[in-house]
Design a protein around this motif. Structure first.
Motif, mmCIF file in Angstrom:
data_model
loop_
_atom_site.group_PDB
_atom_site.id
_atom_site.type_symbol
_atom_site.label_atom_id
_atom_site.label_comp_id
_atom_site.label_asym_id
_atom_site.label_seq_id
_atom_site.Cartn_x
_atom_site.Cartn_y
_atom_site.Cartn_z
ATOM 1 N N UNK A 27 -1.322 4.562 3.584
ATOM 2 C CA UNK A 27 -0.848 5.754 3.111
ATOM 3 C C UNK A 27 -1.806 6.765 3.255
ATOM 4 N N UNK A 28 -1.574 7.997 3.601
ATOM 5 C CA UNK A 28 -2.466 9.034 3.795
ATOM 6 C C UNK A 28 -2.916 9.597 2.645
ATOM 7 N N UNK A 29 -2.119 9.553 1.655
ATOM 8 C CA UNK A 29 -2.628 10.229 0.347
ATOM 9 C C UNK A 29 -3.846 9.304 -0.370
ATOM 10 N N UNK A 30 -3.583 7.860 -0.012
ATOM 11 C CA UNK A 30 -4.458 6.861 -0.430
ATOM 12 C C UNK A 30 -5.810 6.918 0.413
ATOM 13 N N UNK A 31 -5.668 7.231 1.689
ATOM 14 C CA UNK A 31 -6.864 7.170 2.547
ATOM 15 C C UNK A 31 -7.849 8.401 1.853
ATOM 16 N N UNK A 32 -7.013 9.540 1.979
ATOM 17 C CA UNK A 32 -7.757 10.741 1.732
ATOM 18 C C UNK A 32 -8.440 10.526 0.544
ATOM 19 N N UNK A 33 -8.008 9.855 -0.514
ATOM 20 C CA UNK A 33 -8.611 9.493 -2.054
ATOM 21 C C UNK A 33 -9.845 8.642 -1.672
ATOM 22 N N UNK A 34 -9.522 7.413 -0.949
ATOM 23 C CA UNK A 34 -10.598 6.327 -0.374
ATOM 24 C C UNK A 34 -11.802 7.055 0.185
ATOM 25 N N UNK A 35 -11.615 7.996 1.103
ATOM 26 C CA UNK A 35 -12.761 8.752 1.894
ATOM 27 C C UNK A 35 -13.637 9.646 1.033
#
Length: 151
Positions: free
Chosen positions: A57-65
């Motif tokens: 999920x792009x939002x989850x990935x952004x949060x993770x990074x």
């Protein structure tokens, strides 16, 4: 070579079994200090919810990074499962591999009784399988220059 603790391998396999028949995916972060040691297990949601494809999920990935950046971490392992095929990167997996220093770990759950786990480096579309050493603790994995001095 990927050196990884047994508890992290067990966590990846458990995640893959739990999400089966859909592919599971996630990251194992480690310190951004050149040690190349996976430490923090981060299971992610397969936004595609598919047995043949995974997508973060792009939002989850952004949060993770952002979180990894704040913690001085990097994605040491990027993992996902294959539910009906061997643990080898598909053309899509290779096309989406964008972390040249990450270990791309695949877990095959096609056999309900056993799993297959393999690791690869994927750089510029070139797939290179690497050995996996499963250890109980990093403390005893490679004694010598990698270990911090004992006081």
């Amino acid at each position: 070579m990927l050196t990884i603790r047994r508890d992290l391998v067990e966590a990846m396999v458990a995640h893959a079994r739990r999400d089966h028949p859909d592919e599971a995916c996630g990251v194992i972060a480690g310190a951004d200090d050149g040690t190349d040691r996976p430490e923090r297990f981060i299971p992610m949601l397969n936004a595609a919810r598919s047995p043949t494809f995974y997508e973060f999920d792009s939002a989850d990935l952004l949060k993770l990074y952002r979180e990894m950046g704040a913690n001085d971490e990097v994605p040491v392992v990027i993992y996902h499962s294959h539910t009906a095929t061997e643990a080898y990167p598909s053309r899509t997996d290779v096309a989406y591999a964008s972390e040249p220093f990450a270990h791309y770990v695949l877990v095959s759950t096609r056999d309900p009784e056993a799993h297959e786990l393999r690791s690869y480096r994927i750089v510029d579309g070139v797939v290179t399988e690497e050995p996996v050493e499963v250890v109980e603790s990093y403390e005893f994995a490679h004694p010598g220059q990698d270990d911090p001095p004992q006081e």
